[in-house]
Scaffold this motif. Structure first.
Motif, mmCIF file in Angstrom:
data_model
loop_
_atom_site.group_PDB
_atom_site.id
_atom_site.type_symbol
_atom_site.label_atom_id
_atom_site.label_comp_id
_atom_site.label_asym_id
_atom_site.label_seq_id
_atom_site.Cartn_x
_atom_site.Cartn_y
_atom_site.Cartn_z
ATOM 1 N N UNK A 75 -7.702 1.714 4.297
ATOM 2 C CA UNK A 75 -8.420 0.526 3.799
ATOM 3 C C UNK A 75 -7.557 -0.725 3.939
ATOM 4 N N UNK A 76 -8.220 -1.843 4.103
ATOM 5 C CA UNK A 76 -7.492 -3.114 4.204
ATOM 6 C C UNK A 76 -6.912 -3.499 2.851
ATOM 7 N N UNK A 77 -5.838 -4.262 2.903
ATOM 8 C CA UNK A 77 -5.134 -4.630 1.658
ATOM 9 C C UNK A 77 -6.005 -5.540 0.784
ATOM 10 N N UNK A 78 -6.827 -6.361 1.396
ATOM 11 C CA UNK A 78 -7.688 -7.270 0.619
ATOM 12 C C UNK A 78 -8.649 -6.460 -0.255
ATOM 13 N N UNK A 79 -9.069 -5.300 0.257
ATOM 14 C CA UNK A 79 -10.015 -4.467 -0.493
ATOM 15 C C UNK A 79 -9.317 -3.732 -1.653
ATOM 16 N N UNK A 80 -8.104 -3.253 -1.421
ATOM 17 C CA UNK A 80 -7.495 -2.355 -2.413
ATOM 18 C C UNK A 80 -6.490 -3.050 -3.331
ATOM 19 N N UNK A 81 -6.107 -4.285 -3.024
ATOM 20 C CA UNK A 81 -5.052 -4.919 -3.822
ATOM 21 C C UNK A 81 -5.462 -4.965 -5.311
ATOM 22 N N UNK A 82 -4.471 -4.748 -6.139
ATOM 23 C CA UNK A 82 -4.710 -4.811 -7.576
ATOM 24 C C UNK A 82 -5.228 -3.509 -8.181
ATOM 25 N N UNK A 83 -5.583 -2.543 -7.324
ATOM 26 C CA UNK A 83 -6.030 -1.247 -7.875
ATOM 27 C C UNK A 83 -4.816 -0.493 -8.419
ATOM 28 N N UNK A 84 -5.077 0.345 -9.418
ATOM 29 C CA UNK A 84 -4.003 1.192 -9.954
ATOM 30 C C UNK A 84 -4.343 2.625 -9.575
ATOM 31 N N UNK A 85 -3.497 3.212 -8.727
ATOM 32 C CA UNK A 85 -3.807 4.525 -8.154
ATOM 33 C C UNK A 85 -2.802 5.553 -8.672
ATOM 34 N N UNK A 86 -3.306 6.601 -9.277
ATOM 35 C CA UNK A 86 -2.427 7.673 -9.790
ATOM 36 C C UNK A 86 -1.888 8.474 -8.616
ATOM 37 N N UNK A 87 -0.579 8.566 -8.493
ATOM 38 C CA UNK A 87 0.018 9.363 -7.412
ATOM 39 C C UNK A 87 0.930 10.419 -8.012
ATOM 40 N N UNK A 88 0.411 11.189 -8.948
ATOM 41 C CA UNK A 88 1.228 12.235 -9.570
ATOM 42 C C UNK A 88 2.237 11.621 -10.509
ATOM 43 N N UNK A 89 3.494 11.567 -10.086
ATOM 44 C CA UNK A 89 4.566 11.119 -10.980
ATOM 45 C C UNK A 89 4.592 9.605 -11.185
ATOM 46 N N UNK A 90 3.872 8.859 -10.379
ATOM 47 C CA UNK A 90 3.930 7.389 -10.526
ATOM 48 C C UNK A 90 2.564 6.758 -10.288
ATOM 49 N N UNK A 91 2.462 5.499 -10.702
ATOM 50 C CA UNK A 91 1.249 4.716 -10.431
ATOM 51 C C UNK A 91 1.540 3.834 -9.224
ATOM 52 N N UNK A 92 0.596 3.778 -8.310
ATOM 53 C CA UNK A 92 0.779 2.938 -7.125
ATOM 54 C C UNK A 92 -0.131 1.720 -7.240
ATOM 55 N N UNK A 93 0.451 0.541 -7.048
ATOM 56 C CA UNK A 93 -0.357 -0.685 -7.070
ATOM 57 C C UNK A 93 -0.121 -1.440 -5.752
ATOM 58 N N UNK A 94 -1.145 -1.553 -4.916
ATOM 59 C CA UNK A 94 -0.981 -2.353 -3.689
ATOM 60 C C UNK A 94 -1.189 -3.845 -3.975
ATOM 61 N N UNK A 95 -0.402 -4.643 -3.309
ATOM 62 C CA UNK A 95 -0.642 -6.096 -3.366
ATOM 63 C C UNK A 95 -0.243 -6.700 -2.018
ATOM 64 N N UNK A 96 -0.418 -8.006 -1.909
ATOM 65 C CA UNK A 96 -0.105 -8.655 -0.630
ATOM 66 C C UNK A 96 1.396 -8.624 -0.339
ATOM 67 N N UNK A 97 1.725 -8.536 0.945
ATOM 68 C CA UNK A 97 3.125 -8.628 1.372
ATOM 69 C C UNK A 97 3.564 -10.092 1.257
ATOM 70 N N UNK A 98 4.802 -10.352 0.788
ATOM 71 C CA UNK A 98 5.253 -11.747 0.680
ATOM 72 C C UNK A 98 5.139 -12.526 1.994
ATOM 73 N N UNK A 99 5.324 -11.878 3.142
ATOM 74 C CA UNK A 99 5.188 -12.607 4.418
ATOM 75 C C UNK A 99 3.749 -13.109 4.595
ATOM 76 N N UNK A 100 2.792 -12.293 4.169
ATOM 77 C CA UNK A 100 1.384 -12.718 4.233
ATOM 78 C C UNK A 100 1.177 -13.919 3.297
ATOM 79 N N UNK A 101 1.799 -13.870 2.131
ATOM 80 C CA UNK A 101 1.628 -14.978 1.173
ATOM 81 C C UNK A 101 2.256 -16.269 1.691
#
Ligand code: URA
Length: 222
Positions: free
Chosen positions: A171-197
């Motif tokens: 999925x594209x980052x614009x669609x998934x950014x800000x979601x909180x995804x359970x990945x077993x031992x940790x939570x994964x949160x995608x956001x924009x890359x600083x270079x994109x910003x």
């Protein structure tokens, strides 16, 4: 641990593919957790510094292992080193790094030294191109081991490449950014890359919202 095992198997398959193999016998899943990688960040760093498993090793100046608090509860994962990172051996020290430091220190309000920062690939792709799947999957076991050893509560995927290789989701980052995804031992949160910003400053507002969410997650889990 399962993901680390799978990443190591993928790495092996890509190496065999690079050697010209098209078919391999069925890989039986082994019991137990033994992997070839050490349970120690310094030892892992030494192995990475000598790594020649993909073509990026031919053009790199220095490997960029990652840095930060080895017990950090927050970890950032970028795509791969750029020119300044390649020269210094440190992650996120160029313009994107300056912005990342501001994101950590101004929005999450913790010092950069208190987080852990790493990348999908440890060597600079020429001309800052996106790493190929072969390069990324060959390098991924190192990152999975870093995540296992640092054991952060929250991992932030910076941009689509980091998100893709940490989840397998395209999925594209614009669609998934800000979601909180359970990945077993940790939570994964995608956001924009600083270079994109840096190229799209109007997206900073959304990234800021993501960072506030990450800050809340860290407090909820402390
Ligand atoms: N971009 C990345 O993804 N990683 C770095 O270390 C620097 C720039």
């Amino acid at each position: 641990m399962n993901r680390l095992y799978n990443a190591l198997q993928l790495k092996r398959l890509y190496q065999l593919k690079q050697l010209g193999f098209r078919y391999v016998p069925l890989i039986e899943k082994r019991n137990g957790t033994s992997t070839a990688l050490p349970n120690d960040l310094e030892a892992l760093k030494r192995i990475v510094s000598e790594c020649r498993l993909c073509g990026l090793s031919k053009t790199r100046t220095k490997t960029v292992f990652g840095e930060g608090d080895p017990n950090a509860s927050l970890m950032f994962v970028g795509e791969g080193p750029g020119a300044q990172e390649d020269t210094t051996g440190r992650p996120f020290v160029g313009r994107a790094g300056e912005l990342l430091t501001k994101m950590i220190e101004n929005a999450i309000e913790i010092p950069r030294e208190s987080v852990y920062i790493a990348n999908i690939v440890k060597c600079r792709p020429p001309n800052n191109r996106v790493p190929t799947p072969e390069e990324a999957y060959t390098c991924l076991p190192y990152l999975m081991k870093q995540i296992e050893l640092v054991a952060p509560k929250v991992v932030v995927a910076l941009g689509a490449t980091a998100y893709h290789y940490l989840t397998g989701d395209r999925s594209g980052i614009t669609k998934v950014r800000g979601e909180v995804i359970e990945r077993g031992a940790f939570l994964l949160v995608p956001t924009y890359h600083p270079s994109y910003l840096l190229r799209n400053p109007s997206a900073k507002k959304e990234a800021y919202m993501d960072l506030l969410k990450i800050k809340r997650l860290l407090c909820e889990n402390c």
